[in-house]
Write a protein that holds these residues in place. Structure first.
Motif, PDB file in Angstrom:
ATOM      1  N   ALA A  21      10.836   2.446   7.186  1.00  0.00           N
ATOM      2  CA  ALA A  21      11.108   1.440   8.216  1.00  0.00           C
ATOM      3  C   ALA A  21      12.567   1.497   8.665  1.00  0.00           C
ATOM      4  N   LEU A  22      13.487   1.668   7.717  1.00  0.00           N
ATOM      5  CA  LEU A  22      14.901   1.770   8.074  1.00  0.00           C
ATOM      6  C   LEU A  22      15.156   2.985   8.954  1.00  0.00           C
ATOM      7  N   LYS A  23      14.443   4.065   8.680  1.00  0.00           N
ATOM      8  CA  LYS A  23      14.597   5.293   9.458  1.00  0.00           C
ATOM      9  C   LYS A  23      13.824   5.251  10.778  1.00  0.00           C
ATOM     10  N   GLY A  24      12.912   4.289  10.911  1.00  0.00           N
ATOM     11  CA  GLY A  24      12.090   4.233  12.115  1.00  0.00           C
ATOM     12  C   GLY A  24      11.044   5.325  12.161  1.00  0.00           C
ATOM     13  N   VAL A  25      10.595   5.769  10.988  1.00  0.00           N
ATOM     14  CA  VAL A  25       9.606   6.846  10.904  1.00  0.00           C
ATOM     15  C   VAL A  25       8.219   6.242  10.679  1.00  0.00           C
ATOM     16  N   GLU A  26       7.284   6.567  11.530  1.00  0.00           N
ATOM     17  CA  GLU A  26       5.916   6.075  11.388  1.00  0.00           C
ATOM     18  C   GLU A  26       5.083   7.065  10.579  1.00  0.00           C
ATOM     19  N   VAL A  27       4.264   6.539   9.702  1.00  0.00           N
ATOM     20  CA  VAL A  27       3.352   7.357   8.911  1.00  0.00           C
ATOM     21  C   VAL A  27       1.979   6.697   8.916  1.00  0.00           C
ATOM     22  N   GLU A  28       0.980   7.466   8.555  1.00  0.00           N
ATOM     23  CA  GLU A  28      -0.343   6.903   8.298  1.00  0.00           C
ATOM     24  C   GLU A  28      -0.363   6.421   6.859  1.00  0.00           C
ATOM     25  N   HIS A  29      -0.836   5.207   6.643  1.00  0.00           N
ATOM     26  CA  HIS A  29      -0.901   4.654   5.289  1.00  0.00           C
ATOM     27  C   HIS A  29      -2.321   4.778   4.749  1.00  0.00           C
ATOM     28  N   ARG A  30      -2.425   5.368   3.581  1.00  0.00           N
ATOM     29  CA  ARG A  30      -3.702   5.405   2.870  1.00  0.00           C
ATOM     30  C   ARG A  30      -3.464   4.810   1.496  1.00  0.00           C
ATOM     31  N   TYR A  31      -4.324   3.882   1.111  1.00  0.00           N
ATOM     32  CA  TYR A  31      -4.053   3.089  -0.076  1.00  0.00           C
ATOM     33  C   TYR A  31      -4.905   3.520  -1.263  1.00  0.00           C
ATOM     34  N   VAL A  32      -4.238   3.607  -2.394  1.00  0.00           N
ATOM     35  CA  VAL A  32      -4.852   3.968  -3.670  1.00  0.00           C
ATOM     36  C   VAL A  32      -4.860   2.698  -4.512  1.00  0.00           C
ATOM     37  N   ASN A  33      -6.019   2.185  -4.839  1.00  0.00           N
ATOM     38  CA  ASN A  33      -6.131   0.903  -5.515  1.00  0.00           C
ATOM     39  C   ASN A  33      -5.822   1.051  -7.001  1.00  0.00           C
ATOM     40  N   LEU A  34      -4.652   0.588  -7.392  1.00  0.00           N
ATOM     41  CA  LEU A  34      -4.233   0.715  -8.789  1.00  0.00           C
ATOM     42  C   LEU A  34      -5.030  -0.203  -9.703  1.00  0.00           C
ATOM     43  N   ARG A  35      -5.477  -1.315  -9.171  1.00  0.00           N
ATOM     44  CA  ARG A  35      -6.208  -2.274  -9.997  1.00  0.00           C
ATOM     45  C   ARG A  35      -7.580  -1.751 -10.415  1.00  0.00           C
ATOM     46  N   THR A  36      -8.189  -0.922  -9.582  1.00  0.00           N
ATOM     47  CA  THR A  36      -9.512  -0.392  -9.915  1.00  0.00           C
ATOM     48  C   THR A  36      -9.438   1.014 -10.499  1.00  0.00           C
ATOM     49  N   GLY A  37      -8.228   1.524 -10.681  1.00  0.00           N
ATOM     50  CA  GLY A  37      -8.067   2.820 -11.336  1.00  0.00           C
ATOM     51  C   GLY A  37      -8.168   4.025 -10.443  1.00  0.00           C
ATOM     52  N   GLU A  38      -8.087   3.836  -9.127  1.00  0.00           N
ATOM     53  CA  GLU A  38      -8.192   4.975  -8.221  1.00  0.00           C
ATOM     54  C   GLU A  38      -7.085   6.004  -8.423  1.00  0.00           C
ATOM     55  N   GLN A  39      -5.957   5.561  -9.006  1.00  0.00           N
ATOM     56  CA  GLN A  39      -4.849   6.500  -9.219  1.00  0.00           C
ATOM     57  C   GLN A  39      -5.223   7.624 -10.182  1.00  0.00           C
ATOM     58  N   GLY A  40      -6.207   7.365 -11.044  1.00  0.00           N
ATOM     59  CA  GLY A  40      -6.628   8.387 -11.997  1.00  0.00           C
ATOM     60  C   GLY A  40      -7.767   9.260 -11.504  1.00  0.00           C
ATOM     61  N   ALA A  41      -8.230   9.009 -10.296  1.00  0.00           N
ATOM     62  CA  ALA A  41      -9.342   9.795  -9.736  1.00  0.00           C
ATOM     63  C   ALA A  41      -8.848  11.172  -9.308  1.00  0.00           C
ATOM     64  N   GLY A  42      -9.801  12.076  -9.160  1.00  0.00           N
ATOM     65  CA  GLY A  42      -9.471  13.472  -8.892  1.00  0.00           C
ATOM     66  C   GLY A  42      -8.625  13.689  -7.658  1.00  0.00           C
ATOM     67  N   ASP A  43      -8.938  12.988  -6.565  1.00  0.00           N
ATOM     68  CA  ASP A  43      -8.199  13.191  -5.330  1.00  0.00           C
ATOM     69  C   ASP A  43      -6.729  12.837  -5.498  1.00  0.00           C
TER      70      ASP A  43
END
Length: 212
Positions: A21-43
């Protein structure tokens, strides 16, 4: 467009969102749900071998991990406004303060650590809260002492940058866990000045919409 894989309440993801945001750079946000354990999934593990967030995927498919390394990449690639000063001693001092948060405070109150305390040692919620408060308070005492040495709006500078990208998410966590921020007036003043800025508001966890 680059893609940021993160989580709305992840401190590390929050740091990178502020930097973008400080740089003014736009990105696509894709969310990994840490509460349901998605961070440990293969992708996610394919993107980030530690199974953490964030990961910044560049337009050519290159994947960058570790929030401070991503912030450093952004600062090297998008020069203005600079997150870090060019003067070597000031740069080193700001990096040291940033690492106090990113390397000392945050890792030992990360979600994975708190889950381990509960699962392996039977620590109850009250004990977990005490643990988090202890380590945040210890680190913030040192940072407050450093900040008090400078008559600047932000840490050592008159514009927010690398350190503030780290501080604001950690203050957010401190408040979540009941740390009394009245004990840290200079850090609180920096936090208030940042949160008054649209760039910090855009990056805030509570403004991440459907990701929550």
């Amino acid at each position: 467009m680059m893609t940021l894989y993160g989580y709305w309440r992840s401190s590390a993801s929050y740091r990178v969102r502020i930097a973008l945001a400080l740089k003014g750079v736009e990105v696509e946000h894709r969310y990994v749900n840490l509460r349901t354990g998605e961070q440990g999934a293969g992708d996610n593990v394919a993107r980030n071998a530690q199974g953490y967030v964030p990961t910044l995927e560049l337009e050519d498919g290159t994947q960058l991990t570790q929030s401070l390394a991503i912030m450093d990449y952004l600062d090297a690639t998008y020069r203005n406004p600079a997150l870090m000063p060019r003067e070597p001693i000031l740069r080193s001092k700001i990096l040291a303060a940033s690492m106090t948060i990113a390397a000392d405070i945050h890792p030992i109150q990360n979600l994975s650590v708190l889950k381990y305390l509960r699962a392996e040692f039977g620590v109850k919620d009250e004990g977990v809260t005490t643990w988090v408060q202890h380590w945040i308070t210890k680190g913030f005492k040192a940072l407050e002492a450093t900040a008090q040495q400078y008559d600047t709006l932000f840490l050592m500078t008159d514009d927010p940058g690398f350190f503030e990208c780290c501080l604001i998410p950690q203050v957010y966590n401190a408040r979540r866990f009941g740390v009394d921020m009245d004990n840290f007036p200079k850090l609180s003043a920096i936090d208030a000045a940042c949160l008054a800025m649209p760039t910090f508001q855009i990056a805030a966890p509570d403004n991440q919409g459907d990701a929550m």
